[in-house]
Design a protein around this motif. Structure first.
Motif, PDB file in Angstrom:
ATOM      1  N   LEU A  50      -2.616 -10.863  12.379  1.00 11.58           N
ATOM      2  CA  LEU A  50      -3.412 -10.129  11.400  1.00 11.58           C
ATOM      3  C   LEU A  50      -3.596  -8.669  11.812  1.00 11.58           C
ATOM      4  O   LEU A  50      -3.577  -7.773  10.969  1.00 11.58           O
ATOM      5  N   ASN A  51      -3.783  -8.443  13.107  1.00  4.14           N
ATOM      6  CA  ASN A  51      -3.983  -7.082  13.596  1.00  4.14           C
ATOM      7  C   ASN A  51      -2.713  -6.255  13.465  1.00  4.14           C
ATOM      8  O   ASN A  51      -2.735  -5.148  12.910  1.00  4.14           O
ATOM      9  N   TYR A  52      -1.609  -6.774  13.970  1.00  2.00           N
ATOM     10  CA  TYR A  52      -0.373  -5.995  13.959  1.00  2.00           C
ATOM     11  C   TYR A  52       0.222  -5.842  12.571  1.00  2.00           C
ATOM     12  O   TYR A  52       0.952  -4.885  12.300  1.00  2.00           O
ATOM     13  N   ALA A  53      -0.091  -6.771  11.663  1.00  2.00           N
ATOM     14  CA  ALA A  53       0.376  -6.638  10.284  1.00  2.00           C
ATOM     15  C   ALA A  53      -0.158  -5.355   9.662  1.00  2.00           C
ATOM     16  O   ALA A  53       0.532  -4.688   8.880  1.00  2.00           O
ATOM     17  N   ALA A  54      -1.396  -4.992  10.007  1.00  2.00           N
ATOM     18  CA  ALA A  54      -2.002  -3.773   9.470  1.00  2.00           C
ATOM     19  C   ALA A  54      -1.256  -2.530   9.958  1.00  2.00           C
ATOM     20  O   ALA A  54      -1.004  -1.595   9.191  1.00  2.00           O
ATOM     21  N   TYR A  55      -0.882  -2.512  11.230  1.00  2.00           N
ATOM     22  CA  TYR A  55      -0.152  -1.364  11.770  1.00  2.00           C
ATOM     23  C   TYR A  55       1.252  -1.272  11.173  1.00  2.00           C
ATOM     24  O   TYR A  55       1.713  -0.188  10.801  1.00  2.00           O
ATOM     25  N   PHE A  56       1.918  -2.411  11.076  1.00  2.56           N
ATOM     26  CA  PHE A  56       3.269  -2.407  10.512  1.00  2.56           C
ATOM     27  C   PHE A  56       3.237  -2.066   9.023  1.00  2.56           C
ATOM     28  O   PHE A  56       4.199  -1.478   8.503  1.00  2.56           O
ATOM     29  N   ALA A  57       2.158  -2.428   8.329  1.00  4.15           N
ATOM     30  CA  ALA A  57       2.026  -2.105   6.907  1.00  4.15           C
ATOM     31  C   ALA A  57       2.069  -0.592   6.696  1.00  4.15           C
ATOM     32  O   ALA A  57       2.750  -0.091   5.785  1.00  4.15           O
ATOM     33  N   GLU A  58       1.366   0.139   7.550  1.00  3.82           N
ATOM     34  CA  GLU A  58       1.359   1.592   7.429  1.00  3.82           C
ATOM     35  C   GLU A  58       2.715   2.192   7.813  1.00  3.82           C
ATOM     36  O   GLU A  58       3.131   3.207   7.247  1.00  3.82           O
TER      37      GLU A  58
END
Length: 216
Positions: free
Chosen positions: A96-104
């Protein structure tokens, strides 16, 4: 305990570290793409929700998020927490955490594609799905390799945060060895482990970047 015995102990815990790394990387890359598309959606409600999610995940410590994922089901829903849930909570929290970074990262890559390419694809009779899959994404992937590589290297080091939930990965075992042996040697050996792991990741992405360098 000899250095070789310490290496064997840490090598035994490397499997958990590798599992956290690969499951997080694969899952978050997929979730991140979906989140980026929602973030760029013309639906303002979906876009705001995605933007808020990304803001929260990037604006709060990963360690805190792991604790919420682990203890949340008990305090919110009264669910019984089992020992086997520790690793699952780590995997969920990391993804969930890294999905946010990869989304950007995905969003910046997609936004960098010139509008003219979409128009040219439409003139050639491509559907929106075909345009995205065959024209946009190959270019996006090439553009985002460097930032994805940076996040992946960070992920290797962040796997050590699994010690928060007492998951027996490399860093957790290292701390136990340091406490039992009263020596900093396990820290040094663990540092070598992480360095080699990151070196392999860096070499892989360097190869991938050169492989997709169609300007050379």
């Amino acid at each position: 305990m000899t250095v070789m015995q310490i290496v064997q102990q840490l090598f035994g815990s490397m499997g958990i570290t590798m599992e956290i790394f690969f499951v997080t990387l694969i899952t978050s890359l997929i979730l991140g793409l979906g989140m980026a598309l929602i973030r760029m959606s013309k639906n303002p409600i979906l876009s705001v929700i995605a933007k808020f999610y990304i803001s929260v995940m990037r604006g709060t410590p990963l360690m805190l998020q792991l604790l919420v994922v682990y203890f949340g089901p008990f305090f919110i829903f009264g669910m019984q927490i089992t020992p086997s849930y520790r690793l699952k909570a780590v995997l969920i929290g990391f993804a969930l955490n890294y999905a946010a970074y990869f989304a950007e990262i995905y969003r910046s890559g997609i936004a960098a594609i010139p509008v003219g390419q979409y128009e040219a694809a439409r003139m050639l009779g491509y559907s929106k799905t075909q345009t995205f899959a065959y024209i946009v994404m190959p270019q996006v992937i090439k553009r985002i390799i460097p930032p994805v590589a940076n996040e992946t290297i960070t992920l290797v080091k962040d796997t050590s945060l699994a010690f928060t939930l007492a998951v027996a990965e490399v860093f957790t075992v290292t701390k136990q060895l340091v406490a039992s042996q009263s020596s900093v040697v396990p820290f040094i050996v663990a540092g070598v482990f992480y360095y080699i792991f990151n070196l392999i990741v860096a070499v892989f992405f360097d190869y991938l970047e050169k492989k997709m360098d169609y300007y050379r």
